[in-house]
Scaffold this active site. Structure first.
Site, short mmCIF file in Angstrom:
data_model
loop_
_atom_site.label_atom_id
_atom_site.label_comp_id
_atom_site.label_asym_id
_atom_site.label_seq_id
_atom_site.Cartn_x
_atom_site.Cartn_y
_atom_site.Cartn_z
N THR A 24 43.14 -2.05 118.48
CA THR A 24 43.60 -0.83 117.81
C THR A 24 43.01 -0.72 116.41
O THR A 24 42.67 0.38 115.96
CB THR A 24 45.14 -0.81 117.74
OG1 THR A 24 45.66 -0.99 119.05
CG2 THR A 24 45.64 0.52 117.19
N GLU A 99 43.13 -13.62 107.47
CA GLU A 99 44.09 -12.51 107.51
C GLU A 99 45.25 -12.77 106.55
O GLU A 99 45.68 -11.86 105.84
CB GLU A 99 44.61 -12.33 108.93
CG GLU A 99 43.59 -11.74 109.89
CD GLU A 99 44.04 -11.74 111.33
OE1 GLU A 99 43.43 -11.02 112.14
OE2 GLU A 99 45.01 -12.46 111.66
N LYS A 117 55.56 -5.16 120.86
CA LYS A 117 55.43 -6.24 119.89
C LYS A 117 56.65 -6.35 118.97
O LYS A 117 56.73 -7.28 118.16
CB LYS A 117 54.17 -6.02 119.04
CG LYS A 117 52.89 -5.85 119.85
CD LYS A 117 52.53 -7.09 120.62
CE LYS A 117 51.25 -6.92 121.43
NZ LYS A 117 50.06 -6.72 120.61
#
Length: 229
Positions: A24, A99, A117
């Site tokens: 995404t 990250e 999620k």
């Protein structure tokens, strides 16, 4: 795709933007590139993975390396699980070390996920990945078990041996039967020598953009989290 557009709409039109990883996020990075080329955005991207770096190049987004920036205005990224307080499990792609660094340097971290999620408690479905310095692997595996985890060195397709993270460390997936106290486990994992980083993100997320079905006409909800200052 709707969630990807929604997260880009939450970004500033100028500044330093952290670029996360995942399917995404690839759509979101493509949209940022379109707006940069059209003159609608004037940003510098900070990629959190090789995937994000290559996509930024592909879509014409100017980038800086994370080692060259000490602050980021906003980061957009994905997650494997999100709990009601905005704690996360990340690292399915093995890029959790960078990250987390970019997320910690960011004033805001916007997570983009689908509704599957969103969980009440972390750790029931996804393992917590850890970047482990190779020399410390045996010791770290014992310590993970001492914490009640079931660690397993990650293996992948198309490569013999363990999956190696973007930073050159061995990726270990640690399964827990739920994580009732993410902050405590975060501190315990951080204290293990040889663990360079792990995929439990506590108190870093500011917002989550959640895509809900049906797939042909998805709706988008934005969740707000209280991030410690």
């Amino acid at each position: 795709m709707a969630a990807a557009l929604a997260v880009v709409d939450l970004l500033p039109t100028s500044g330093v933007i952290g670029l996360g990883s995942g399917t995404t996020l690839a759509y979101a990075i493509e949209e940022v590139g379109k707006r940069v080329r059209a003159g609608r955005m004037s940003i510098v991207g900070v990629p959190t993975s090789y995937q994000a770096r290559l996509l930024a190049y592909q879509y014409g987004i100017p980038i800086r390396d994370s080692m060259d920036v000490d602050h980021v205005d906003v980061t957009m990224d994905g997650a494997d699980e999100v709990d009601p307080r905005g704690n996360l499990i990340k690292g399915g792609g093995g890029a959790h070390a960078t990250e987390k660094l970019v997320a910690a340097a960011s004033k805001r971290l916007i997570i983009i996920v689908d509704e599957s999620k969103i969980v009440q408690e972390l750790g029931h479905r996804f393992a917590v990945p850890a970047d482990v310095f190779p020399a410390g692997l045996a010791y770290a595996m014992r310590r993970f078990r001492d914490l009640g985890g079931a660690p397993e060195v990650r293996s992948g397709k198309g490569k013999i041996g363990p999956v190696i993270s973007d930073l050159g460390n061995i990726v270990v997936d640690i399964r827990f039967d739920g994580i009732p106290d993410p902050a405590r486990l975060d501190a315990q994992l951080n204290a293990i020598p040889g663990v360079v980083a792990h995929g439990l993100f506590v108190g870093l997320a500011s917002q989550a953009v959640v895509s809900r079905p049906p797939a042909d006409k998805p709706s988008v909800q934005v969740l707000e989290f209280q991030r410690p200052t």
